[in-house]
Design a protein around this motif. Structure first.
Motif, PDB file in Angstrom:
ATOM      1  N   LEU A   1      11.058   5.566 -12.651  1.00  0.00           N
ATOM      2  CA  LEU A   1      10.525   4.211 -12.728  1.00  0.00           C
ATOM      3  C   LEU A   1       9.019   4.237 -12.957  1.00  0.00           C
ATOM      4  N   GLU A   2       8.512   3.167 -13.550  1.00  0.00           N
ATOM      5  CA  GLU A   2       7.093   3.026 -13.802  1.00  0.00           C
ATOM      6  C   GLU A   2       6.396   2.389 -12.600  1.00  0.00           C
ATOM      7  N   LYS A   3       5.075   2.453 -12.621  1.00  0.00           N
ATOM      8  CA  LYS A   3       4.272   1.860 -11.547  1.00  0.00           C
ATOM      9  C   LYS A   3       4.595   0.382 -11.367  1.00  0.00           C
ATOM     10  N   SER A   4       4.761  -0.328 -12.476  1.00  0.00           N
ATOM     11  CA  SER A   4       5.059  -1.764 -12.402  1.00  0.00           C
ATOM     12  C   SER A   4       6.425  -2.017 -11.765  1.00  0.00           C
TER      13      SER A   4
ATOM     14  N   LYS B   1       0.813  -1.209   0.000  1.00  0.00           N
ATOM     15  CA  LYS B   1       0.000   0.000   0.000  1.00  0.00           C
ATOM     16  C   LYS B   1       0.852   1.266   0.000  1.00  0.00           C
ATOM     17  N   LEU B   2       2.159   1.138   0.217  1.00  0.00           N
ATOM     18  CA  LEU B   2       3.039   2.293   0.147  1.00  0.00           C
ATOM     19  C   LEU B   2       3.196   2.808  -1.282  1.00  0.00           C
ATOM     20  N   GLN B   3       2.822   1.974  -2.248  1.00  0.00           N
ATOM     21  CA  GLN B   3       2.900   2.423  -3.638  1.00  0.00           C
ATOM     22  C   GLN B   3       1.878   3.522  -3.885  1.00  0.00           C
ATOM     23  N   ASN B   4       2.319   4.599  -4.547  1.00  0.00           N
ATOM     24  CA  ASN B   4       1.438   5.684  -4.955  1.00  0.00           C
ATOM     25  C   ASN B   4       1.786   6.016  -6.402  1.00  0.00           C
TER      26      ASN B   4
END
Length: 532
Positions: free
Chosen positions: A136-139, A8-11
């Motif tokens: 960097l990309e989301k992936s 969940k730290l991904q934004n």
């Protein structure tokens, strides 16, 4: 902390979290330990991508002015050095400068890391990553976080994120080696670099080259520029760029880094922040006022008469600056830009307007894609102030945009003109509104998409004019009774459906919202009370 919490730290294409305890109801989830693990995972990801052994990698790391920045930067750096990488301490820096550290011949780092949470409150922080290809990309971020979970077996719960003290306690890296002592990171850096000075030199050189001048010529002499750095990291723009080139910076404010942001939110989209720089510009009778966000990747401006150049207007301004160099080219924007901007770009400048999806990476990647296909696109820009030029590595760089504006101002002044004449034919904003409709079900993505499908079908049956849209449903109103547009879309991350509307005449917005309300009748899990 379990894997779900770490993921969940991904934004989007960043990592964001709560780094400082003390705000009621907000618990620390971006700890030193987790930052250490993320640093380890990034080095492994980078080594695999560029096919180099981890111990040969050189990575720069910088931070904005947040109070947790130095601590978290040391934690990430410690994790990277644990994997064998040589880590260079760039200290206070900007996000664009960190990317350029992979480009400058004096540095040419294999990768770069920026500790920042942009304009978010003082207790938040985050991490951005770069390699020589850009951000960097989301992936990629998901791969890094999934690797953290796999390496450290966090499914069983290794840390109580609700305990604020744990964010400053002693922690151990993989294998049990002590990384922190009394809340401080062990020395993780191989050396240091004054990156902001190097970056400022790059910007000064750009101005001098474009204006055909030497630094000693003071090519910005005669320009009066007010800078509002919002207590972020862009105060260098005055001392290392404007003053050496001869500009008068009287009235510049909030240049000192202060991670508590005591004066206003460092955000060019914030009304109080824009009013602050507007007041300073008028009071000091400056030619231009420039405001940056915390980490320097966004900017907006105020003209000498106090007119704010933000959202649609800032896109129009930079498109006008670029149009003579790129006639007939395509400008890529986010989905909430107005029909006024489309008119200006296409009818006034003779350019093409592609209104794409929200998210600065989406806009930038579409610009890259067009150019790769041979469709010239010199600018990708969001209404938030994120703007990237094809000729600047597709980097969303507020300082480089400001430099382009200063160059245009200098040229206009030499021709006895004014830079605001570039957007004189942009129709004025009359009225606009945004409503955020909450979705009251856990599966908000599926429900939101079903609402959009039904909304579009109902609009077609009602005879509404549907405009091209890569995101959500956009309706144009061109009758004598209603003139303007609306866009209903689904938030990328939250259980919310933003509804944007703009009217060409006073009263049109209310009529447009009434149409939207009628088209949204019957969705029991969509809170439309704000449309009353």
């Amino acid at each position: 902390m379990i894997a779900h919490d770490i993921l969940k730290l991904q934004n989007g294409s960043d990592i964001r979290g709560i780094a400082v305890s003390g705000v009621e109801g907000e618990f620390v989830n971006l700890t030193e330990e987790i930052c250490n693990w993320i640093g380890q995972s990034f080095v492994q990801w980078l080594a695999k991508k560029i096919n180099k052994p981890a111990h040969t990698l050189v990575v720069g790391i910088g931070r904005d002015s947040r109070i947790s920045g130095e601590r978290l930067a040391a934690s990430v750096a410690s994790g990277m050095s644990t994997q064998g990488a040589s880590v260079i301490d760039c200290a206070l820096a900007t996000t664009p400068a960190m990317f350029m550290s992979t480009v400058f011949p004096q540095t040419r780092y294999d990768g770069a890391v920026m500790i920042t949470a942009s304009h978010l409150p003082f207790n938040r922080n985050g991490i951005k990553f770069f390699d020589k290809d850009g951000g960097l990309e989301k992936s990629d971020i998901m791969t890094i976080l999934e690797s953290v979970c796999a390496m450290h077996d966090v499914e069983s719960g290794c840390h109580d994120a609700r305990n604020g003290d744990a964010a400053n306690s002693g922690n151990r890296a993989a294998g049990g080696a002590v990384v922190f002592s009394n809340g401080a990171a062990a020395q993780p850096y191989a050396s240091s670099c004054d990156l902001l000075s190097l970056y400022a030199e790059h910007l000064r050189s750009t101005i001098c080259r474009e204006l055909g001048a030497a630094e000693s010529d003071k090519p910005l002499a005669g320009l009066k520029v007010v800078i509002d750095a919002g207590n972020g990291t862009s105060g260098y723009f005055v001392s290392k760029l404007l003053v050496p080139l001869g500009a008068d910076t009287t009235g510049s404010q909030f240049l000192e880094p202060d991670g508590m942001f005591p004066n206003h939110i460092p955000n060019p989209e914030n009304k109080d922040a824009m009013e602050s720089v507007r007041t300073a510009t008028l009071h000091n009778r400056a030619d231009i006022g420039l405001i940056f966000d915390t980490d320097g990747d966004r900017m907006s401006a105020v003209l000498s008469d106090g007119t704010e150049v933000s959202r649609d207007a800032v896109i129009a301004l930079f498109a006008a600056i670029l149009a003579p160099r790129y006639p007939g080219s395509t400008i890529v924007t986010d989905s909430v830009t107005s029909d006024r901007l489309t008119f200006f770009l296409q009818e006034v400048l003779g350019l093409h307007h592609m209104r794409y999806m929200r998210g600065y990476k989406n806009v930038i990647n579409k610009c890259k894609e067009l150019n790769a296909k041979g469709i010239v696109s010199p600018l990708a820009m969001e209404t938030s102030g994120h703007g990237a030029l094809k000729d600047n590595y597709y980097l969303d760089d507020g300082a480089f945009l400001a430099v382009q504006l200063l160059i245009a101002m200098s040229r206009a002044k030499a021709a006895h003109g004014r830079v605001d004449s570039l957007i004189a034919k942009l129709p004025p904003l009359v009225e606009e509104v945004e409503h955020r409709l909450k979705i009251t079900t856990d599966d908000f993505m599926s429900y939101g998409n079903s609402v959009l499908a039904a909304f579009k079908m109902r609009a077609q049956k009602a005879g509404c004019e549907l405009a091209e849209s890569y995101e959500g449903v956009r309706i144009s109103f061109r009758s004598d009774d209603i003139r303007g547009w609306l866009l209903l879309r689904l938030s990328l991350h939250d259980p919310v459906m933003p509804l944007n509307a703009e009217g060409e005449r006073i009263g049109d917005c209310a009529k447009i919202i009434a149409v939207a309300k009628e088209l949204l009748v019957g969705f029991d899990k969509l809170d439309t009370a704000c449309l009353q």
